[in-house]
Design a protein around this motif. Sequence first.
Motif, PDB file in Angstrom:
ATOM      1  N   GLY A  63       0.784  -1.223   0.000  1.00 39.99           N
ATOM      2  CA  GLY A  63       0.000   0.000   0.000  1.00 39.99           C
ATOM      3  C   GLY A  63       0.814   1.271   0.000  1.00 39.99           C
ATOM      4  N   TYR A  64       2.110   1.182   0.200  1.00 37.92           N
ATOM      5  CA  TYR A  64       2.930   2.390   0.272  1.00 37.92           C
ATOM      6  C   TYR A  64       4.005   2.328  -0.805  1.00 37.92           C
ATOM      7  N   SER A  65       4.136   3.400  -1.572  1.00 39.46           N
ATOM      8  CA  SER A  65       5.132   3.458  -2.639  1.00 39.46           C
ATOM      9  C   SER A  65       6.393   4.121  -2.106  1.00 39.46           C
ATOM     10  N   PHE A  66       7.383   3.306  -1.720  1.00 39.06           N
ATOM     11  CA  PHE A  66       8.575   3.809  -1.061  1.00 39.06           C
ATOM     12  C   PHE A  66       9.467   4.648  -1.974  1.00 39.06           C
ATOM     13  N   ASP A  67       9.384   4.436  -3.278  1.00 42.77           N
ATOM     14  CA  ASP A  67      10.272   5.144  -4.187  1.00 42.77           C
ATOM     15  C   ASP A  67       9.592   6.300  -4.911  1.00 42.77           C
ATOM     16  N   THR A  68       8.454   6.753  -4.401  1.00 46.89           N
ATOM     17  CA  THR A  68       7.749   7.886  -4.998  1.00 46.89           C
ATOM     18  C   THR A  68       8.076   9.159  -4.216  1.00 46.89           C
ATOM     19  N   PRO A  69       8.732  10.138  -4.853  1.00 46.67           N
ATOM     20  CA  PRO A  69       9.094  11.366  -4.131  1.00 46.67           C
ATOM     21  C   PRO A  69       7.911  12.038  -3.435  1.00 46.67           C
ATOM     22  N   MET A  70       6.734  12.053  -4.071  1.00 45.84           N
ATOM     23  CA  MET A  70       5.584  12.691  -3.445  1.00 45.84           C
ATOM     24  C   MET A  70       5.215  12.001  -2.139  1.00 45.84           C
ATOM     25  N   GLU A  71       5.255  10.661  -2.124  1.00 46.45           N
ATOM     26  CA  GLU A  71       4.959   9.920  -0.895  1.00 46.45           C
ATOM     27  C   GLU A  71       5.985  10.234   0.181  1.00 46.45           C
ATOM     28  N   ASN A  72       7.257  10.341  -0.205  1.00 44.30           N
ATOM     29  CA  ASN A  72       8.312  10.632   0.754  1.00 44.30           C
ATOM     30  C   ASN A  72       8.157  12.018   1.357  1.00 44.30           C
ATOM     31  N   VAL A  73       7.765  12.983   0.554  1.00 48.90           N
ATOM     32  CA  VAL A  73       7.530  14.335   1.065  1.00 48.90           C
ATOM     33  C   VAL A  73       6.392  14.326   2.079  1.00 48.90           C
ATOM     34  N   ARG A  74       5.297  13.681   1.740  1.00 51.05           N
ATOM     35  CA  ARG A  74       4.155  13.610   2.653  1.00 51.05           C
ATOM     36  C   ARG A  74       4.521  12.860   3.928  1.00 51.05           C
ATOM     37  N   THR A  75       5.366  11.840   3.806  1.00 56.13           N
ATOM     38  CA  THR A  75       5.775  11.087   4.988  1.00 56.13           C
ATOM     39  C   THR A  75       6.569  11.958   5.947  1.00 56.13           C
ATOM     40  N   MET A  76       7.449  12.814   5.417  1.00 56.83           N
ATOM     41  CA  MET A  76       8.206  13.707   6.290  1.00 56.83           C
ATOM     42  C   MET A  76       7.269  14.625   7.066  1.00 56.83           C
ATOM     43  N   ALA A  77       6.195  15.070   6.412  1.00 52.32           N
ATOM     44  CA  ALA A  77       5.221  15.923   7.097  1.00 52.32           C
ATOM     45  C   ALA A  77       4.451  15.124   8.151  1.00 52.32           C
ATOM     46  N   ARG A  78       4.065  13.905   7.826  1.00 51.41           N
ATOM     47  CA  ARG A  78       3.337  13.064   8.787  1.00 51.41           C
ATOM     48  C   ARG A  78       4.219  12.696   9.982  1.00 51.41           C
ATOM     49  N   LEU A  79       5.516  12.513   9.746  1.00 55.43           N
ATOM     50  CA  LEU A  79       6.444  12.142  10.810  1.00 55.43           C
ATOM     51  C   LEU A  79       6.748  13.306  11.737  1.00 55.43           C
ATOM     52  N   THR A  80       7.209  14.398  11.166  1.00 56.65           N
ATOM     53  CA  THR A  80       7.730  15.490  11.986  1.00 56.65           C
ATOM     54  C   THR A  80       6.666  16.484  12.406  1.00 56.65           C
ATOM     55  N   SER A  81       5.510  16.440  11.734  1.00 53.52           N
ATOM     56  CA  SER A  81       4.415  17.352  12.054  1.00 53.52           C
ATOM     57  C   SER A  81       3.109  16.576  11.964  1.00 53.52           C
ATOM     58  N   THR A  82       2.156  17.111  11.243  1.00 48.97           N
ATOM     59  CA  THR A  82       0.878  16.459  10.978  1.00 48.97           C
ATOM     60  C   THR A  82       0.299  17.093   9.724  1.00 48.97           C
ATOM     61  N   LEU A  83      -0.448  16.313   8.962  1.00 47.22           N
ATOM     62  CA  LEU A  83      -1.132  16.850   7.785  1.00 47.22           C
ATOM     63  C   LEU A  83      -2.560  17.268   8.108  1.00 47.22           C
ATOM     64  N   GLU A  84      -2.939  17.211   9.369  1.00 53.26           N
ATOM     65  CA  GLU A  84      -4.258  17.703   9.767  1.00 53.26           C
ATOM     66  C   GLU A  84      -4.244  19.224   9.714  1.00 53.26           C
ATOM     67  N   PRO A  85      -5.104  19.839   8.896  1.00 49.00           N
ATOM     68  CA  PRO A  85      -5.067  21.295   8.709  1.00 49.00           C
ATOM     69  C   PRO A  85      -5.169  22.060  10.025  1.00 49.00           C
ATOM     70  N   GLY A  86      -4.295  23.055  10.165  1.00 48.58           N
ATOM     71  CA  GLY A  86      -4.342  23.932  11.327  1.00 48.58           C
ATOM     72  C   GLY A  86      -3.729  23.368  12.591  1.00 48.58           C
TER      73      GLY A  86
END
Length: 315
Positions: free
Chosen positions: A41-64
């Motif tokens: 279910g996760y595409s490890f070699d997709t740059p877009m997925e990696n960018v979103r993962t950094m946001a999910r890890l170090t912050s959150t993608l929940e608005p606000g």
Amino acid sequence: MLEIEQNRRLLLGSLGALGTSTLLANPLAAAEANPVSSGAGYSFDTPMENVRTMARLTSTLEPGKTGYVRYQGRAFALLENGSNVAIYDIDGIGALRALPQPNGAIRFLFSEFALYLDLKTGLPLERWTNPITGREVEVWHQRNGPVNYEIAPDKAMFGQFVRADGVTNTGFQLPWTIRGPFATFALDVVSNRKNALDPATWPLESSGETIPTTEHSQYSMLLSDLNNPKLLSLPFFATLQSIKPWHPWMLMGKRLGRVFARMVAQKVSGPEVLPAPSLAYAKQHLSAWMEAPAEWTGQYVTAQAIYKATRTPQK
């Protein structure tokens, strides 16, 4: 006026640190053996997925919402004769907000602080006797921010940090490895940015014209969490290590040696997880760095710049 650096990095930790700053992200790491290119279910070699993962890890993608990372550990003085001595413990918080952009990039708003703690009592240090020079000094606890930086799928690096092995990537790619139920990646980065404290003006506080730094970290998370798109903030556990010059407040000047720090880091609910004495000290002295900046300004304000703006050279 504070000196401002633009477009630098950060992941947790900088985590770390925070001395962190570190704690937070640098996508330029030397990959371990057995890298992965796909998963359930996760595409490890997709740059877009990696960018979103950094946001999910170090912050959150929940608005606000803001993501918080706590890092804890111990610092040692590495002496010119090869020996070392424990000098203080570390407890810090990084606060990070993620702002997704229409082009797939993510902008981050970050602030952090770290407290230097007495090795015996665990309380924030006010004064500290330098075991190397014997001089008693006032402790200046770590702070960074406001920090603004951006990562994007088509950019392999940002700021002044580079992979320790010199390798460059095409696009934003983390060096993933699967270890049983865990997804992990390691980051090994180096930098040598200009020191805001000119040694001619700050002979005791400045370690030199530049700040040579090496940082090494290992992030681990459950593969099931990574594969869950509904989980906008990823729990993780990380180990962090750094080697940096003496802190300005140590009044060591260009004396040979370095500060080595080893820490652990993880996502937390906020600064309130700190012990009561540390939280009270942070609220009294470091309140400006306890929450993420309110808006994007393009700034990266370093600890050295803050020190320069708020202190005077010692004799």
